[in-house]
Structures are given as C-alpha cells and as structure tokens.
Write a protein that holds these residues in place. Structure first.
Motif, PDB file in Angstrom:
ATOM      1  N   THR A  55       0.831  -1.207   0.000  1.00  0.00           N
ATOM      2  CA  THR A  55       0.000   0.000   0.000  1.00  0.00           C
ATOM      3  C   THR A  55       0.866   1.259   0.000  1.00  0.00           C
ATOM      4  OG1 THR A  55      -0.161  -0.083   2.425  1.00  0.00           O
ATOM      5  CG2 THR A  55      -1.963  -1.090   1.158  1.00  0.00           C
ATOM      6  N   HIS A  56       2.064   1.168   0.614  1.00  0.00           N
ATOM      7  CA  HIS A  56       2.937   2.345   0.678  1.00  0.00           C
ATOM      8  C   HIS A  56       4.292   1.917   1.221  1.00  0.00           C
ATOM      9  CE1 HIS A  56       1.356   1.957   4.741  1.00  0.00           C
ATOM     10  NE2 HIS A  56       2.238   2.814   5.189  1.00  0.00           N
ATOM     11  N   THR A 119       1.247   9.096   3.195  1.00  0.00           N
ATOM     12  CA  THR A 119       2.451   9.225   2.379  1.00  0.00           C
ATOM     13  C   THR A 119       2.032   9.716   0.999  1.00  0.00           C
ATOM     14  OG1 THR A 119       2.347   6.958   1.531  1.00  0.00           O
ATOM     15  CG2 THR A 119       3.570   7.291   3.577  1.00  0.00           C
ATOM     16  N   HIS A 122       0.801   6.654  -1.390  1.00  0.00           N
ATOM     17  CA  HIS A 122      -0.102   5.674  -0.777  1.00  0.00           C
ATOM     18  C   HIS A 122      -1.217   5.207  -1.718  1.00  0.00           C
ATOM     19  CE1 HIS A 122      -2.858   3.734   1.989  1.00  0.00           C
ATOM     20  NE2 HIS A 122      -1.910   3.743   2.899  1.00  0.00           N
TER      21      HIS A 122
END
Length: 484
Positions: A55-56, A119, A122
């Motif tokens: 996801t990030h 972020t 993201h």
C-alpha cells in the motif's frame, strides 16, 4: 474467495492473503518480514502466491515483499506505487503501479486507488469479486489511509512535508473516499496500539458507512480546522520510523529461511567481550532484571511491545547479544527485532543469568519501590515520569520530571544526580527500560516503581493534571519539568 487477515500484536500490523478458490491464485498485501505464516497458509490451502501488493513505503516495520519473493522465486510479482515520484518508488518493485490499475486473480480483481496523505505514494486496494459483482467493490484494503476510528497521520516526513500531506489527506478523505459505497468493508493496515494514528480502534475491520458516521476524522469540516483537530495530541513517532522508511524505500536485506542470532555464547565469552562491541539486551522481566543483571545491560522485557521499544531506544550500529529466561524464546525475540530492522543479532547467553552468577562475574542490581514507599519519600527523591504526554496530562505526581521514555537518552541533563531517581510509568515496563539506561549512564541510585501510576491511582494518592496546551517540547514550571 479465500481471505485471511494476519495480526502482529505490539506493532499492531495487519497483513492479508486473498485468493481465488478455483484457480488457487493468491496475493499477499503488506507482508511483514517474517513470512513463514504466509507460506504455511498458502501451502495448507493449496494456494499459489503470485502477487505481493504494497500500500505504501512503511515507516513502522520492515516490508516482507523481497523476503517473500526470495522464498517463492521469480513467479511472484511485487507491485508498489510509483505515484510518489522516483524517490518513493522501491527499486525492487517488479511492477510500478499507477492509479486505477488492476490485478486479476481468477474472479478476484484488485484495483489501485491513489489515496495520498499518510504518504505521497499511498495506495488503497479495492477488491472486486466478479462472482458476486464486477462493478461494485466488496471490500478495500486501506493500508494506513483509513483505520477503524481514525485516519493515518501525515507528519512522518517532517514539518514541511506535513503541510502538503495533510492537504492531500483531506482531499483523499473527502473527495476520493466518497466514490465508494457505504457498505464497502474496510480492512486497514494497523489496529489499536499502532503509532501510525492517534485513535485507532481495536476492531479488525469496519464498513465505510459506519466510519463515516462515527469516525471523527471522516466528519467534514473546513480544512484548517480538520487538520488542527487531526494533529491535536498526536503521539510522538519513534526515531526508527525514519530508518524504516529508508530501508523499505531501498529494499531490506533478505534473511532467508534460517533466522540469525541462534548462536549460544558462554558466560566466559560474554565476560571477555568475545562478542566485540556487542550491546547486551536483557529481555527478562523487570523484576528479574532488578534482582540481578549484567553491568550496562539494557532491559526491554519480552513481550509484544519489545520491537517498538527496541526501535525507540536501541542503536542500530551495534551488534546485539540477548539475555533471556529460556532458549526457546530466542526465535520470537529475533523475529521481533528483525521486524524493525535489527539484523545484527549475534546470539544469546547460554545458561542465562544462572550461568553468569555461578561464574562469579560482576552483577548489577536495580531497586524497586512500592507506591506507598514512594509517597513517604516525596521531596527526598527525584521522580521521573516516562509516560506519554497524554498520560502525563491526565494525572501525574506533583513535582515530577516528565521525559517521554523514548526521549530520555537525549535529555539526561534534565535528570539531576544529587538525589535518588525514582522512575515511574503506567505499570513499570517502560520505567524498567528507562532505569536501565540511567544505570548505564552512571546514575547510582535508581528505582523502578512497581505498578506505576496505575498502582499510585489505585492507592488513592494525589495527582495534578495539565491542560496539555503547550506541546513545544521540554519545559520547566514551579512544580515540574516536562519533555515530550
């Protein structure tokens, strides 16, 4: 559809395996570095892990994407976002994901939705089960975007970045999120206990509709007001978060199936410093550590919060040697440390403290104190409160010094040597960590308060409260010095 949610206590990490039950194709979302669980589940269910989705770029644990691919081979594709620019695109990604791209696993589709704010890069991954609906997502993996009861903090990259990230988070919450129906289930990247948010709930999942109604961070208000409310009383982030960002951005080393740190060191080898420059970390209970420990050892009691506190207080440039109660604990201790990037684990003391004691080597002790004894000694001792700002504001001992336990090493100068130092936290766990650092720093008379402020309050002793209006860092008043 096959679905499995895996939870790591302490760091409060959720990872996921999803797959098509007919084709047996599967994907893992946000794996941790200890990948055996994923491999065992896949083997048991007859699944073939073909994809690893991030996801990030995580800040609180080492990603297991490279580890999982190394164990499974080139038939696995690592998918990571490229939407934060080159700086935040992991070089080990096999597929750099763009907004709205999709990955198929038989009748299961996973669609990338750019949700910046925690972020820059993201992604949230919306899951469609085409056996039920091809155009309406059943659930969404929100990573550190939306939690149960909260949203991800935007301040982990510094103050300048925080301003832009908070603005992006506001837009993600109130412009991107509304495109999804309220019955969509959300499965976040963290649960209660994670420092990636300030009010994360203990439930493992929710629905967007429920969160829109009862999650304060999803209640729309003017942007400046919303950001101010979001950041109010946000907990401190550990310094290791910045290191994890760098490690995950560049690509962590692959461990392989054999865990490091399984070598046994004799008491003689430890005493003669055969483990050159090793930091001795004692993971026994606070009571056992207080009774007897190796001089200069640091105490972080074994348990779910060990990796968090290791990240807070231990240096990354020192090899580590462990003192524990039972050798069988070493596997889990090593796993805890590897999750937060402590790779240089040299081994453990064979025979534990019994072997050290019967060898006649020097011992240190730490005092313990009941709250009743402390109450009688107020004014004669320095009380050091190492809890969080929120805990401190909720009630503390008058005249105490407040230094968050993770900030103690930066603020030894605020703790006077002239009086005995009595360290207090919520129950004694954090106080034992802090006391071990004070002893290492040369403070001679240090005591840990058994039961901490929980026992103090239960005994009915007086406390004073703070309004929490000043969050500027270290400060001194007539009754207290506080550093958060």
């Amino acid at each position: 559809m096959f679905f499995h949610q895996r939870f790591v206590p302490g760091l409060a990490i959720y990872s996921y395996i999803v797959g098509d039950e007919k084709t047996k194709e599967a994907a893992v979302i946000d794996p941790t570095r200890d990948v055996n669980d994923f491999l065992e589940i896949a083997s048991r269910e007859g699944l073939h892990i073909r994809h690893v989705l991030e996801t990030h770029v995580h800040a609180d644990f080492v990603s297991g994407s490279r580890e999982l691919k190394a164990r499974l081979g080139d038939g696995v594709t690592i998918h990571a976002s490229g939407l934060g620019g080159k700086e935040w695109t992991p070089p080990y990604a096999d597929h750099v994901v763009k907004n709205s791209e999709e990955i198929s696993l038989g009748s299961i589709r996973l669609k990338a939705i750019h949700t910046p704010g925690h972020t820059l890069e993201h992604l949230s991954w919306a899951l469609f089960d085409e056996s039920r609906s091809s155009d309406t997502p059943w659930l969404i993996f929100t990573g550190d975007f939306v939690f149960v009861g909260d949203v991800g903090r935007p301040d982990l990259l510094g103050e300048e970045a925080r301003k832009e990230l908070a603005h992006q988070l506001y837009r993600s919450v109130f412009e991107t999120l509304p495109i999804l129906p309220g019955f969509t289930e959300i499965f976040p990247g963290h649960g209660a206990g994670s420092l990636c948010g300030k009010a994360i709930g203990s439930r493992s999942s929710s629905t967007l509709g429920y969160e829109r109604r009862f999650n304060a961070a999803l209640v729309e208000k003017p942007e400046k007001e919303w950001i101010a409310d979001l950041m109010d009383q946000m907990p401190l982030s550990p310094p290791y978060f910045a290191r994890m960002k760098r490690v995950n951005k560049e690509g962590p080393p692959v461990i392989g199936p054999e865990l490091p740190g399984q070598r046994r060191w004799s008491a003689k080898e430890v005493h003669e410093r055969m483990c050159e420059n090793c930091l001795i970390v004692d993971v026994r209970s606070k009571e056992s550590f207080a009774a007897a420990h190796i001089p200069d050892a640091i105490n972080i009691p074994f348990g779910p919060t060990l990796p968090t506190w290791a990240g807070w207080v231990l240096p990354y440039d020192r090899p580590t040697l462990i003192v524990l109660d039972r050798p069988e604990q070493m596997h889990e201790v090593t796993t805890h440390l590897l999750r937060v990037g402590f790779d240089d684990i040299q081994g453990y003391l064979e025979g534990g403290m019994d072997a050290w004691e019967v060898s006649g080597y020097p011992l240190e002790k730490s005092s313990t104190l009941s709250v009743h004894s402390l109450n009688k000694q107020l004014g004669e001792v320095t009380v050091l409160d190492v809890r969080t700002e929120k805990e401190w504001n909720g009630g503390h001992i008058e005249g105490a010094i407040h230094i968050h336990g993770g900030k103690l090493q930066e603020n030894f100068s605020l703790v006077p040597h002239e009086k005995p130092v009595v360290v207090i936290c919520g129950s004694g766990y954090r106080a034992s960590i802090a006391a071990s650092f004070l002893k290492r720093e040369g403070y001679k008379d240090v005591a840990n308060v058994l039961g901490g402020m929980t026992a103090w309050n239960a005994a009915g002793f007086s406390v004073e409260k703070s309004d929490g209006s000043d969050n500027s860092g270290c400060r001194t008043s007539e009754t207290a010095t506080t550093c958060s």
